[in-house]
Design a protein around this motif. Sequence first.
Motif, PDB file in Angstrom:
ATOM      1  N   THR A 176       0.831  -1.207   0.000  1.00  0.00           N
ATOM      2  CA  THR A 176       0.000   0.000   0.000  1.00  0.00           C
ATOM      3  C   THR A 176       0.864   1.255   0.000  1.00  0.00           C
ATOM      4  O   THR A 176       0.611   2.196  -0.777  1.00  0.00           O
ATOM      5  N   GLU A 177       1.884   1.282   0.829  1.00  0.00           N
ATOM      6  CA  GLU A 177       2.746   2.462   0.906  1.00  0.00           C
ATOM      7  C   GLU A 177       3.436   2.736  -0.425  1.00  0.00           C
ATOM      8  O   GLU A 177       3.429   3.869  -0.930  1.00  0.00           O
ATOM      9  N   LYS A 178       4.025   1.715  -1.027  1.00  0.00           N
ATOM     10  CA  LYS A 178       4.793   1.906  -2.258  1.00  0.00           C
ATOM     11  C   LYS A 178       3.901   2.229  -3.451  1.00  0.00           C
ATOM     12  O   LYS A 178       4.167   3.164  -4.217  1.00  0.00           O
ATOM     13  N   ILE A 179       2.838   1.462  -3.614  1.00  0.00           N
ATOM     14  CA  ILE A 179       1.957   1.682  -4.760  1.00  0.00           C
ATOM     15  C   ILE A 179       1.261   3.042  -4.656  1.00  0.00           C
ATOM     16  O   ILE A 179       1.122   3.756  -5.657  1.00  0.00           O
ATOM     17  N   SER A 180       0.833   3.420  -3.471  1.00  0.00           N
ATOM     18  CA  SER A 180       0.168   4.713  -3.286  1.00  0.00           C
ATOM     19  C   SER A 180       1.078   5.862  -3.681  1.00  0.00           C
ATOM     20  O   SER A 180       0.644   6.828  -4.342  1.00  0.00           O
ATOM     21  N   LEU A 181       2.353   5.778  -3.299  1.00  0.00           N
ATOM     22  CA  LEU A 181       3.298   6.846  -3.634  1.00  0.00           C
ATOM     23  C   LEU A 181       3.540   6.898  -5.139  1.00  0.00           C
ATOM     24  O   LEU A 181       3.597   7.983  -5.732  1.00  0.00           O
ATOM     25  N   LEU A 182       3.663   5.734  -5.768  1.00  0.00           N
ATOM     26  CA  LEU A 182       3.844   5.704  -7.224  1.00  0.00           C
ATOM     27  C   LEU A 182       2.620   6.279  -7.928  1.00  0.00           C
ATOM     28  O   LEU A 182       2.743   7.079  -8.861  1.00  0.00           O
ATOM     29  N   LYS A 183       1.446   5.881  -7.486  1.00  0.00           N
ATOM     30  CA  LYS A 183       0.210   6.345  -8.103  1.00  0.00           C
ATOM     31  C   LYS A 183       0.082   7.865  -8.013  1.00  0.00           C
ATOM     32  O   LYS A 183      -0.361   8.537  -8.966  1.00  0.00           O
ATOM     33  N   ALA A 184       0.503   8.430  -6.901  1.00  0.00           N
ATOM     34  CA  ALA A 184       0.360   9.869  -6.687  1.00  0.00           C
ATOM     35  C   ALA A 184       1.382  10.698  -7.463  1.00  0.00           C
ATOM     36  O   ALA A 184       1.177  11.899  -7.649  1.00  0.00           O
ATOM     37  N   ASN A 185       2.435  10.056  -7.927  1.00  0.00           N
ATOM     38  CA  ASN A 185       3.537  10.833  -8.504  1.00  0.00           C
ATOM     39  C   ASN A 185       3.929  10.461  -9.933  1.00  0.00           C
ATOM     40  O   ASN A 185       4.808  11.112 -10.510  1.00  0.00           O
ATOM     41  N   LEU A 186       3.304   9.449 -10.502  1.00  0.00           N
ATOM     42  CA  LEU A 186       3.606   9.067 -11.882  1.00  0.00           C
ATOM     43  C   LEU A 186       2.394   9.330 -12.767  1.00  0.00           C
ATOM     44  O   LEU A 186       1.248   9.294 -12.305  1.00  0.00           O
ATOM     45  N   SER A 187       2.643   9.552 -14.032  1.00  0.00           N
ATOM     46  CA  SER A 187       1.553   9.803 -14.973  1.00  0.00           C
ATOM     47  C   SER A 187       1.224   8.564 -15.799  1.00  0.00           C
ATOM     48  O   SER A 187       0.334   8.611 -16.654  1.00  0.00           O
ATOM     49  N   ILE A 188       1.948   7.470 -15.570  1.00  0.00           N
ATOM     50  CA  ILE A 188       1.694   6.218 -16.291  1.00  0.00           C
ATOM     51  C   ILE A 188       1.134   5.185 -15.320  1.00  0.00           C
ATOM     52  O   ILE A 188       1.254   5.344 -14.097  1.00  0.00           O
ATOM     53  N   PRO A 189       0.518   4.114 -15.841  1.00  0.00           N
ATOM     54  CA  PRO A 189      -0.050   3.097 -14.953  1.00  0.00           C
ATOM     55  C   PRO A 189       1.009   2.388 -14.112  1.00  0.00           C
ATOM     56  O   PRO A 189       2.183   2.312 -14.478  1.00  0.00           O
ATOM     57  N   ILE A 190       0.536   1.834 -12.999  1.00  0.00           N
ATOM     58  CA  ILE A 190       1.397   1.108 -12.055  1.00  0.00           C
ATOM     59  C   ILE A 190       1.015  -0.366 -12.078  1.00  0.00           C
ATOM     60  O   ILE A 190      -0.164  -0.722 -12.137  1.00  0.00           O
ATOM     61  N   GLY A 191       2.045  -1.224 -12.014  1.00  0.00           N
ATOM     62  CA  GLY A 191       1.798  -2.659 -11.952  1.00  0.00           C
ATOM     63  C   GLY A 191       2.386  -3.271 -10.697  1.00  0.00           C
ATOM     64  O   GLY A 191       3.231  -2.667 -10.027  1.00  0.00           O
ATOM     65  N   PHE A 192       1.942  -4.490 -10.394  1.00  0.00           N
ATOM     66  CA  PHE A 192       2.447  -5.192  -9.219  1.00  0.00           C
ATOM     67  C   PHE A 192       2.577  -6.685  -9.527  1.00  0.00           C
ATOM     68  O   PHE A 192       1.679  -7.295 -10.104  1.00  0.00           O
ATOM     69  N   HIS A 193       3.714  -7.240  -9.129  1.00  0.00           N
ATOM     70  CA  HIS A 193       4.021  -8.663  -9.313  1.00  0.00           C
ATOM     71  C   HIS A 193       4.397  -9.226  -7.948  1.00  0.00           C
ATOM     72  O   HIS A 193       5.267  -8.684  -7.268  1.00  0.00           O
ATOM     73  N   SER A 194       3.733 -10.307  -7.564  1.00  0.00           N
ATOM     74  CA  SER A 194       3.941 -10.843  -6.218  1.00  0.00           C
ATOM     75  C   SER A 194       4.355 -12.304  -6.258  1.00  0.00           C
ATOM     76  O   SER A 194       3.961 -13.057  -7.150  1.00  0.00           O
ATOM     77  N   HIS A 195       5.148 -12.698  -5.271  1.00  0.00           N
ATOM     78  CA  HIS A 195       5.430 -14.112  -5.013  1.00  0.00           C
ATOM     79  C   HIS A 195       4.796 -14.488  -3.683  1.00  0.00           C
ATOM     80  O   HIS A 195       4.572 -13.639  -2.821  1.00  0.00           O
TER      81      HIS A 195
END
Length: 338
Positions: A176-195
């Motif tokens: 949540t912390e990392k994706i939220s910061l990326l979402k607020a500061n980038l103009s392109i979509p954000i992705g996530f890959h998990s193990h």
Amino acid sequence: MARIYLTDTTLRDGSHTVSHQFSPDDVTKVAKALDDAGIDLIEIGHGDGLTGSTINYGFSDYKELDVIRAAAGVVKRAKVTVLLIPGIGSVEDLEEAVHAGATAVRVATHVTEADVAEQHIKAAKKMGLWTVGFLMMAHMADAERVLQEAKKMESYGADVVYCTDSAGAMLPADVTEKISLLKANLSIPIGFHSHNNLGLAIANSVAAVDAGATYIDGSLSGLGAGAGNTPTDTLVAVFNRMGLEHGADLYKTMDASTEALAPVLLAKGVTAQTNLDALICGYAGVYSSFMLHARRAAVRFGVDLRDILIELGRRRAVGGQEDWIIEVANEIAQNKVK
């Protein structure tokens, strides 16, 4: 909420599970099933990306370009995607992959080394590829550093930037912390890959979506390095339950696991991990003890087991109402005839 785009990594990250031995025929079967299921991007190739077949990472018995061609020959709507790790693969290798049929690339670096991807991302864009910046081992950097590196990939021309939990070490709060910061500061979509090393792949993927990610990875039956990836089949079920918009069909995704992937794995001595019987019970919201009775009724009436369980869930069936199983199966069969 924005539409979610699903990338399936069965035929790339999942190849670690079979020592990188998916044949072109294997790839044809699984890629076609994934495409039919509505998956948006299908990642193909050696587990360590283009030209990963080496003594360092493990040899494949099959030529990389033949595997890509096999996928490109049957995929009609999804993007045929390859992974490129600078230092393992090169721009020249990517050009060959494009000639073989690749239409998207994920350029992957360690989370603090996005600068080494500049040449590759810019070259990929010139080739007309959908290009993803893939920041691996994201748990090893704080949110501000992840953002700093993601901005580099954005500046190079990436269409999407990924926060990648390569070690399966992140908790939902970290995501949540990392994706939220990326979402607020980038103009392109954000992705996530998990193990799934901590058993949190689904929870972390949900946290990523809630925080603003719109590109999410999975693999059929969770096939992948370590404890595996987020199971695509389960992911689709969860996203349906959440009411999210995406392009995947749940039944077809499950069938891709059981009818396309499972026989391929069995021939290599590997058994898929995900229990799809349990998945459909959870999706339907019924007792797991209904499964045996529903399976018998499905055979007796020639209907899909999943339809029976989902209808029982819609009727809010509970223990003691097992007689409904026969009734529901019969009704579904009668409706098929009409």
